[in-house]
Design a protein around this motif. Sequence first.
Motif, PDB file in Angstrom:
ATOM      1  N   LEU A 155       0.823  -1.205   0.000  1.00 31.31           N
ATOM      2  CA  LEU A 155       0.000   0.000   0.000  1.00 31.31           C
ATOM      3  C   LEU A 155       0.859   1.259   0.000  1.00 31.31           C
ATOM      4  O   LEU A 155       0.541   2.248  -0.664  1.00 31.31           O
ATOM      5  CB  LEU A 155      -0.930   0.008   1.213  1.00 31.31           C
ATOM      6  N   GLY A 156       1.945   1.214   0.756  1.00 30.05           N
ATOM      7  CA  GLY A 156       2.831   2.369   0.792  1.00 30.05           C
ATOM      8  C   GLY A 156       3.397   2.682  -0.575  1.00 30.05           C
ATOM      9  O   GLY A 156       3.482   3.848  -0.987  1.00 30.05           O
ATOM     10  N   LEU A 157       3.793   1.638  -1.309  1.00 27.58           N
ATOM     11  CA  LEU A 157       4.313   1.833  -2.659  1.00 27.58           C
ATOM     12  C   LEU A 157       3.219   2.349  -3.594  1.00 27.58           C
ATOM     13  O   LEU A 157       3.447   3.267  -4.394  1.00 27.58           O
ATOM     14  CB  LEU A 157       4.888   0.523  -3.184  1.00 27.58           C
ATOM     15  N   LYS A 158       2.027   1.778  -3.492  1.00 28.55           N
ATOM     16  CA  LYS A 158       0.903   2.207  -4.330  1.00 28.55           C
ATOM     17  C   LYS A 158       0.552   3.672  -4.084  1.00 28.55           C
ATOM     18  O   LYS A 158       0.218   4.417  -5.016  1.00 28.55           O
ATOM     19  CB  LYS A 158      -0.310   1.324  -4.047  1.00 28.55           C
ATOM     20  N   ASN A 159       0.638   4.094  -2.825  1.00 30.37           N
ATOM     21  CA  ASN A 159       0.216   5.436  -2.434  1.00 30.37           C
ATOM     22  C   ASN A 159       1.388   6.403  -2.269  1.00 30.37           C
ATOM     23  O   ASN A 159       1.246   7.450  -1.620  1.00 30.37           O
ATOM     24  CB  ASN A 159      -0.568   5.375  -1.122  1.00 30.37           C
ATOM     25  N   VAL A 160       2.534   6.086  -2.857  1.00 31.24           N
ATOM     26  CA  VAL A 160       3.735   6.881  -2.585  1.00 31.24           C
ATOM     27  C   VAL A 160       3.556   8.341  -2.981  1.00 31.24           C
ATOM     28  O   VAL A 160       4.080   9.240  -2.299  1.00 31.24           O
ATOM     29  CB  VAL A 160       4.970   6.250  -3.268  1.00 31.24           C
ATOM     30  N   ALA A 161       2.824   8.629  -4.039  1.00 34.17           N
ATOM     31  CA  ALA A 161       2.649  10.024  -4.465  1.00 34.17           C
ATOM     32  C   ALA A 161       1.885  10.824  -3.418  1.00 34.17           C
ATOM     33  O   ALA A 161       2.279  11.947  -3.066  1.00 34.17           O
ATOM     34  CB  ALA A 161       1.941  10.085  -5.818  1.00 34.17           C
ATOM     35  N   GLU A 162       0.780  10.275  -2.916  1.00 31.81           N
ATOM     36  CA  GLU A 162       0.005  11.011  -1.916  1.00 31.81           C
ATOM     37  C   GLU A 162       0.753  11.076  -0.589  1.00 31.81           C
ATOM     38  O   GLU A 162       0.646  12.053   0.152  1.00 31.81           O
ATOM     39  CB  GLU A 162      -1.373  10.382  -1.719  1.00 31.81           C
ATOM     40  N   ILE A 163       1.535  10.048  -0.276  1.00 31.85           N
ATOM     41  CA  ILE A 163       2.357  10.086   0.934  1.00 31.85           C
ATOM     42  C   ILE A 163       3.361  11.229   0.845  1.00 31.85           C
ATOM     43  O   ILE A 163       3.509  12.032   1.779  1.00 31.85           O
ATOM     44  CB  ILE A 163       3.071   8.734   1.129  1.00 31.85           C
ATOM     45  N   CYS A 164       4.053  11.333  -0.279  1.00 30.43           N
ATOM     46  CA  CYS A 164       5.072  12.371  -0.451  1.00 30.43           C
ATOM     47  C   CYS A 164       4.473  13.776  -0.431  1.00 30.43           C
ATOM     48  O   CYS A 164       5.170  14.741  -0.087  1.00 30.43           O
ATOM     49  CB  CYS A 164       5.836  12.158  -1.751  1.00 30.43           C
ATOM     50  N   ALA A 165       3.220  13.894  -0.788  1.00 28.53           N
ATOM     51  CA  ALA A 165       2.574  15.205  -0.843  1.00 28.53           C
ATOM     52  C   ALA A 165       1.959  15.637   0.484  1.00 28.53           C
ATOM     53  O   ALA A 165       1.404  16.738   0.580  1.00 28.53           O
ATOM     54  CB  ALA A 165       1.481  15.191  -1.922  1.00 28.53           C
ATOM     55  N   THR A 166       2.073  14.827   1.513  1.00 26.19           N
ATOM     56  CA  THR A 166       1.439  15.138   2.795  1.00 26.19           C
ATOM     57  C   THR A 166       2.172  16.264   3.508  1.00 26.19           C
ATOM     58  O   THR A 166       3.390  16.198   3.690  1.00 26.19           O
ATOM     59  CB  THR A 166       1.416  13.892   3.707  1.00 26.19           C
ATOM     60  N   PRO A 167       1.470  17.308   3.918  1.00 26.00           N
ATOM     61  CA  PRO A 167       2.120  18.429   4.616  1.00 26.00           C
ATOM     62  C   PRO A 167       2.823  17.963   5.895  1.00 26.00           C
ATOM     63  O   PRO A 167       2.310  17.124   6.644  1.00 26.00           O
ATOM     64  CB  PRO A 167       0.944  19.357   4.948  1.00 26.00           C
ATOM     65  N   GLY A 168       4.000  18.529   6.131  1.00 27.32           N
ATOM     66  CA  GLY A 168       4.754  18.233   7.345  1.00 27.32           C
ATOM     67  C   GLY A 168       5.748  17.111   7.206  1.00 27.32           C
ATOM     68  O   GLY A 168       6.596  16.923   8.086  1.00 27.32           O
ATOM     69  N   LEU A 169       5.670  16.346   6.116  1.00 30.56           N
ATOM     70  CA  LEU A 169       6.612  15.248   5.922  1.00 30.56           C
ATOM     71  C   LEU A 169       7.905  15.790   5.302  1.00 30.56           C
ATOM     72  O   LEU A 169       7.870  16.525   4.323  1.00 30.56           O
ATOM     73  CB  LEU A 169       6.006  14.190   5.008  1.00 30.56           C
ATOM     74  N   ASP A 170       9.042  15.398   5.877  1.00 28.57           N
ATOM     75  CA  ASP A 170      10.339  15.868   5.388  1.00 28.57           C
ATOM     76  C   ASP A 170      10.980  14.913   4.391  1.00 28.57           C
ATOM     77  O   ASP A 170      11.830  15.326   3.603  1.00 28.57           O
ATOM     78  CB  ASP A 170      11.294  16.080   6.558  1.00 28.57           C
ATOM     79  N   GLY A 171      10.604  13.639   4.452  1.00 32.09           N
ATOM     80  CA  GLY A 171      11.212  12.704   3.527  1.00 32.09           C
ATOM     81  C   GLY A 171      10.633  11.310   3.686  1.00 32.09           C
ATOM     82  O   GLY A 171       9.927  11.001   4.649  1.00 32.09           O
ATOM     83  N   VAL A 172      10.936  10.465   2.699  1.00 31.82           N
ATOM     84  CA  VAL A 172      10.564   9.056   2.759  1.00 31.82           C
ATOM     85  C   VAL A 172      11.838   8.232   2.882  1.00 31.82           C
ATOM     86  O   VAL A 172      12.929   8.676   2.527  1.00 31.82           O
ATOM     87  CB  VAL A 172       9.754   8.625   1.519  1.00 31.82           C
ATOM     88  N   TYR A 173      11.666   7.018   3.399  1.00 32.22           N
ATOM     89  CA  TYR A 173      12.817   6.162   3.657  1.00 32.22           C
ATOM     90  C   TYR A 173      12.469   4.744   3.242  1.00 32.22           C
ATOM     91  O   TYR A 173      11.480   4.178   3.724  1.00 32.22           O
ATOM     92  CB  TYR A 173      13.173   6.209   5.148  1.00 32.22           C
ATOM     93  N   VAL A 174      13.270   4.183   2.346  1.00 35.07           N
ATOM     94  CA  VAL A 174      13.001   2.842   1.828  1.00 35.07           C
ATOM     95  C   VAL A 174      13.589   1.791   2.751  1.00 35.07           C
ATOM     96  O   VAL A 174      14.789   1.800   3.041  1.00 35.07           O
ATOM     97  CB  VAL A 174      13.586   2.677   0.411  1.00 35.07           C
ATOM     98  N   GLY A 175      12.723   0.875   3.194  1.00 39.39           N
ATOM     99  CA  GLY A 175      13.174  -0.323   3.887  1.00 39.39           C
ATOM    100  C   GLY A 175      13.268  -1.447   2.872  1.00 39.39           C
ATOM    101  O   GLY A 175      12.245  -2.017   2.482  1.00 39.39           O
ATOM    102  N   PRO A 176      14.477  -1.775   2.385  1.00 34.65           N
ATOM    103  CA  PRO A 176      14.588  -2.689   1.246  1.00 34.65           C
ATOM    104  C   PRO A 176      14.126  -4.117   1.527  1.00 34.65           C
ATOM    105  O   PRO A 176      13.589  -4.765   0.627  1.00 34.65           O
ATOM    106  CB  PRO A 176      16.089  -2.647   0.910  1.00 34.65           C
ATOM    107  N   SER A 177      14.307  -4.604   2.743  1.00 35.24           N
ATOM    108  CA  SER A 177      13.896  -5.980   3.028  1.00 35.24           C
ATOM    109  C   SER A 177      12.388  -6.129   2.937  1.00 35.24           C
ATOM    110  O   SER A 177      11.865  -7.016   2.251  1.00 35.24           O
ATOM    111  CB  SER A 177      14.403  -6.406   4.407  1.00 35.24           C
ATOM    112  N   ASP A 178      11.661  -5.255   3.633  1.00 36.55           N
ATOM    113  CA  ASP A 178      10.201  -5.336   3.607  1.00 36.55           C
ATOM    114  C   ASP A 178       9.645  -4.962   2.243  1.00 36.55           C
ATOM    115  O   ASP A 178       8.662  -5.548   1.786  1.00 36.55           O
ATOM    116  CB  ASP A 178       9.596  -4.443   4.689  1.00 36.55           C
ATOM    117  N   LEU A 179      10.270  -3.983   1.571  1.00 36.20           N
ATOM    118  CA  LEU A 179       9.800  -3.622   0.238  1.00 36.20           C
ATOM    119  C   LEU A 179       9.970  -4.792  -0.717  1.00 36.20           C
ATOM    120  O   LEU A 179       9.085  -5.079  -1.533  1.00 36.20           O
ATOM    121  CB  LEU A 179      10.562  -2.406  -0.285  1.00 36.20           C
ATOM    122  N   GLY A 180      11.091  -5.500  -0.609  1.00 37.72           N
ATOM    123  CA  GLY A 180      11.297  -6.681  -1.441  1.00 37.72           C
ATOM    124  C   GLY A 180      10.247  -7.746  -1.185  1.00 37.72           C
ATOM    125  O   GLY A 180       9.692  -8.334  -2.126  1.00 37.72           O
ATOM    126  N   LEU A 181       9.945  -7.999   0.080  1.00 33.77           N
ATOM    127  CA  LEU A 181       8.906  -8.977   0.416  1.00 33.77           C
ATOM    128  C   LEU A 181       7.550  -8.534  -0.135  1.00 33.77           C
ATOM    129  O   LEU A 181       6.750  -9.355  -0.599  1.00 33.77           O
ATOM    130  CB  LEU A 181       8.835  -9.170   1.927  1.00 33.77           C
TER     131      LEU A 181
END
Length: 258
Positions: A155-181
Amino acid sequence: MTANDFARKIRGREKLVGYWVTLDAPPATERIARLGYDYVVLDGQHGLIGYQGLLTGLLAIDAGAAIGSGETVGLVRVEANDPTPIGRALDAGAAGVIVPLIDTSDDVARAVQAAKYPPVGGRSFGPTRASLRIGPVPADSNAATVVLAMIETPLGLKNVAEICATPGLDGVYVGPSDLGLALGARFPGDPEIDGPFEEAVELIARTAAAAGIAAGIHTFDGDSAKRRLAQGYSFATVSSDLNHLEGIAAAHLDTARS
């Protein structure tokens, strides 16, 4: 580097390199912090660190930075997107929090709400140690506190655009193990998903850049961190204390027995 300096660099998408700590071993953390990394992350989710360990770990980072380059700040990957661990990590002196398992912009909004004082958020006022680093004025703390959201779920990957556009957020951080799973890997590092994984990693970096926020990623060695920074990531974290301890110990054992 003060928390304000770090926040400015993150928001300016400057190239930063950090290190990951999973062990409750303050003398070791202090030595790592004196090496010159821009930040050191204490892992409160999967690390072997309780609250007292987070507090002493942040003290160790400050001590190591003071006798080293003076440029290292402490971050905490909190155990959950919840006001209590987020507030306690910041009260203990963390310059920012990495919040796991972010699926939607609403998740981000809750994290920002927990990390910022009113009127921006709803963080309870009690900066027990943080006031020594930032000061007791809530507006100053809000300006200096960094909030990073982990992208590691379908879901995080699917919604990455709206996540990045959320006010107050400074950045995103990829967790490669969980993202791979999330992409169908049988185990972390499964080569069969290299193609989809790289596409996802590139998408996250592009989306963050388009939104004007930082993109970070966890890597397993310095070469990988260098490659991700060249790829467009603005910050990258190198491996962890436990992985390096085990790897170096095994290499010396192999050499001695060869």
